[in-house]
Motif scaffolding. Structure first.
Motif, PDB file in Angstrom:
ATOM      1  N   ALA A   9       0.825  -1.201   0.000  1.00  0.00           N
ATOM      2  CA  ALA A   9       0.000   0.000   0.000  1.00  0.00           C
ATOM      3  C   ALA A   9       0.869   1.265   0.000  1.00  0.00           C
ATOM      4  O   ALA A   9       0.568   2.240  -0.705  1.00  0.00           O
ATOM      5  CB  ALA A   9      -0.930   0.003   1.209  1.00  0.00           C
ATOM      6  N   LEU A  10       1.965   1.252   0.783  1.00  0.00           N
ATOM      7  CA  LEU A  10       2.869   2.412   0.802  1.00  0.00           C
ATOM      8  C   LEU A  10       3.522   2.630  -0.558  1.00  0.00           C
ATOM      9  O   LEU A  10       3.649   3.768  -1.027  1.00  0.00           O
ATOM     10  CB  LEU A  10       3.949   2.221   1.870  1.00  0.00           C
ATOM     11  CG  LEU A  10       3.582   2.535   3.316  1.00  0.00           C
ATOM     12  CD1 LEU A  10       4.758   2.202   4.240  1.00  0.00           C
ATOM     13  CD2 LEU A  10       3.205   4.006   3.476  1.00  0.00           C
ATOM     14  N   PHE A  34       3.971  10.706  -6.871  1.00  0.00           N
ATOM     15  CA  PHE A  34       4.806  11.220  -7.960  1.00  0.00           C
ATOM     16  C   PHE A  34       4.027  11.335  -9.267  1.00  0.00           C
ATOM     17  O   PHE A  34       4.277  12.249 -10.064  1.00  0.00           O
ATOM     18  CB  PHE A  34       6.042  10.340  -8.133  1.00  0.00           C
ATOM     19  CG  PHE A  34       7.052  10.502  -7.024  1.00  0.00           C
ATOM     20  CD1 PHE A  34       7.642  11.726  -6.788  1.00  0.00           C
ATOM     21  CD2 PHE A  34       7.379   9.436  -6.205  1.00  0.00           C
ATOM     22  CE1 PHE A  34       8.563  11.893  -5.759  1.00  0.00           C
ATOM     23  CE2 PHE A  34       8.290   9.588  -5.170  1.00  0.00           C
ATOM     24  CZ  PHE A  34       8.881  10.823  -4.948  1.00  0.00           C
ATOM     25  N   ALA A  35       3.097  10.441  -9.496  1.00  0.00           N
ATOM     26  CA  ALA A  35       2.279  10.535 -10.706  1.00  0.00           C
ATOM     27  C   ALA A  35       1.474  11.828 -10.701  1.00  0.00           C
ATOM     28  O   ALA A  35       1.341  12.494 -11.741  1.00  0.00           O
ATOM     29  CB  ALA A  35       1.359   9.331 -10.815  1.00  0.00           C
ATOM     30  N   MET A  58      13.130  19.803   0.630  1.00  0.00           N
ATOM     31  CA  MET A  58      12.682  19.445   1.978  1.00  0.00           C
ATOM     32  C   MET A  58      11.164  19.576   2.097  1.00  0.00           C
ATOM     33  O   MET A  58      10.512  18.752   2.746  1.00  0.00           O
ATOM     34  CB  MET A  58      13.387  20.313   3.024  1.00  0.00           C
ATOM     35  CG  MET A  58      14.778  19.839   3.381  1.00  0.00           C
ATOM     36  SD  MET A  58      15.473  20.685   4.835  1.00  0.00           S
ATOM     37  CE  MET A  58      16.141  22.159   4.078  1.00  0.00           C
ATOM     38  N   ASN A  59      10.613  20.589   1.462  1.00  0.00           N
ATOM     39  CA  ASN A  59       9.158  20.761   1.507  1.00  0.00           C
ATOM     40  C   ASN A  59       8.439  19.573   0.870  1.00  0.00           C
ATOM     41  O   ASN A  59       7.406  19.107   1.362  1.00  0.00           O
ATOM     42  CB  ASN A  59       8.752  22.057   0.799  1.00  0.00           C
ATOM     43  CG  ASN A  59       9.209  23.295   1.544  1.00  0.00           C
ATOM     44  OD1 ASN A  59       9.382  23.278   2.760  1.00  0.00           O
ATOM     45  ND2 ASN A  59       9.424  24.377   0.809  1.00  0.00           N
ATOM     46  N   ALA A  89       5.997  16.745   2.572  1.00  0.00           N
ATOM     47  CA  ALA A  89       4.655  16.445   2.076  1.00  0.00           C
ATOM     48  C   ALA A  89       4.463  14.942   1.901  1.00  0.00           C
ATOM     49  O   ALA A  89       3.412  14.386   2.261  1.00  0.00           O
ATOM     50  CB  ALA A  89       4.404  17.175   0.755  1.00  0.00           C
ATOM     51  N   LEU A  90       5.471  14.270   1.356  1.00  0.00           N
ATOM     52  CA  LEU A  90       5.363  12.820   1.141  1.00  0.00           C
ATOM     53  C   LEU A  90       5.358  12.067   2.463  1.00  0.00           C
ATOM     54  O   LEU A  90       4.439  11.288   2.743  1.00  0.00           O
ATOM     55  CB  LEU A  90       6.522  12.336   0.269  1.00  0.00           C
ATOM     56  CG  LEU A  90       6.609  10.809   0.069  1.00  0.00           C
ATOM     57  CD1 LEU A  90       5.384  10.288  -0.652  1.00  0.00           C
ATOM     58  CD2 LEU A  90       7.891  10.423  -0.670  1.00  0.00           C
ATOM     59  N   VAL A  91       6.380  12.286   3.289  1.00  0.00           N
ATOM     60  CA  VAL A  91       6.550  11.483   4.496  1.00  0.00           C
ATOM     61  C   VAL A  91       5.471  11.785   5.537  1.00  0.00           C
ATOM     62  O   VAL A  91       4.870  10.862   6.099  1.00  0.00           O
ATOM     63  CB  VAL A  91       7.962  11.695   5.082  1.00  0.00           C
ATOM     64  CG1 VAL A  91       8.087  11.021   6.445  1.00  0.00           C
ATOM     65  CG2 VAL A  91       9.014  11.138   4.119  1.00  0.00           C
ATOM     66  N   CYS A  92       5.205  13.053   5.780  1.00  0.00           N
ATOM     67  CA  CYS A  92       4.180  13.384   6.775  1.00  0.00           C
ATOM     68  C   CYS A  92       2.793  12.950   6.297  1.00  0.00           C
ATOM     69  O   CYS A  92       1.947  12.556   7.109  1.00  0.00           O
ATOM     70  CB  CYS A  92       4.200  14.884   7.083  1.00  0.00           C
ATOM     71  SG  CYS A  92       5.679  15.395   8.003  1.00  0.00           S
TER      72      CYS A  92
END
Length: 322
Positions: free
Chosen positions: A25-26, A34-35, A127-128, A132-135
């Protein structure tokens, strides 16, 4: 059970089925991320002509019949930069990477990286996007931003840029740490690494998502130095609950400077009794051709899953972690 089955050992996966489903799922969520941003997914070879020159990383050599020695890559970075120089624009890759001599609760010889590059970007903008991805994946609040120097002054009690090597090693000793003679011979950056891992990183465990940025220039790796403060590298690392997940930077585009850094790495390797390695001439040729201004980051996917699933060992995040 037959004798042959006993000889074969435990055949079962290291990860639970629930973890494997979460892993899938991740991966799907990352590709969707990314898409949506129109970042092209690419696929580069696992085997390269040259290993990394980094004295702290060791590549696995593979003899290939009728071709010669090749090296399992510790990151797809060099090949991806060749694609960038060819004009691909923004790209990402999810794939296997390999580093010899790494086996612990947070390390395996074989692991999965998510690596991506943004053209016409720098480390602060990247970093932004990492945030966005990780958080988003971990459902965490916004990240804290802490410079490398600020953290050293707070948790180590000294300025990592101005403190000389003798003072750094005295601080290591004062913390009750006894490094090996080989490690002490590795110099100033070895002392900084010990203080980071033993005094700074444990303090990050209670801070949630933290970006550490502006590393000393001596630890620039393949990062550009800050034009306004050349003692600092435009590099960051991301920690979540004290676990390092990502390493990124504004990329160095100067072929001459990159060659000098590779050669300096080989001198360090020689001084530390390590074999010197061939330089990646294909990467250097790509830099001569012209790498666009860009920023890149490598994110440890298995560690991301560790955090998401609350696992204590990276082996439980991999299907098989022998």
């Amino acid at each position: 059970m037959s004798a042959s089955a006993q000889e074969g050992g435990d055949w079962r996966p290291g990860a639970s089925l629930d973890t494997l489903r979460m892993r899938a799922a991740l991966l799907a969520d990352i590709r969707a991320f990314f898409a949506a941003r129109q970042v092209l997914e690419v696929d580069t070879p696992l085997l390269g002509l040259a290993p990394t020159s980094d004295p702290h990383q060791h590549c696995l050599a593979v003899p290939v019949p009728d071709v010669g020695r090749r090296y399992l890559q510790p990151s797809p970075e060099f090949a991806m930069k060749r694609l960038l120089a060819a004009g691909t624009g923004n790209i990402y890759q999810i794939g296997k990477a390999f580093r010899a001599g790494e086996h612990s609760a947070r390390h395996r010889t074989e692991f999965t990286l998510v690596e991506w590059y943004r053209v016409d970007s720098d480390y602060r903008a990247l970093m932004n996007e990492v945030e966005a991805l990780v958080c988003g994946l971990l459902r965490r609040p916004a990240a804290r931003m802490q410079s490398y120097g600020e953290l050293f002054e707070r948790y180590v009690g000294l300025d990592p840029l101005s403190a000389n090597e003798a003072r750094l090693w005295r601080r290591v000793a004062a913390a009750g740490i006894e490094p090996s003679p080989t490690l002490q011979a590795a110099g100033r950056d070895a002392a900084l690494d010990i203080l980071l891992t033993r005094l700074v990183e444990p303090a990050l465990a209670s801070l949630g998502v933290v970006f550490v940025y502006d590393y000393p220039a001596s630890q620039a790796a393949l990062a550009r130095l800050r034009p306004d403060q050349p003692a600092l590298a435009e590099r960051f690392e991301l920690y979540v609950d004290g676990i390092e997940l990502a390493n990124g930077f504004t990329e160095l585009t100067d072929a001459g400077e990159q060659r000098r850094r590779f050669e300096a790495d080989n001198r360090i390797r020689q001084a530390n009794g390590l074999p010197q390695v061939p330089l990646d001439e294909q990467l250097l040729a790509a830099l001569v051709h012209g790498l666009p201004d860009c920023a890149g980051v490598a994110l440890g996917f298995d560690r991301l899953l560790m955090v998401a699933a609350g696992l204590g060992d990276i082996g439980a995040a991999q299907a098989f972690a022998d």
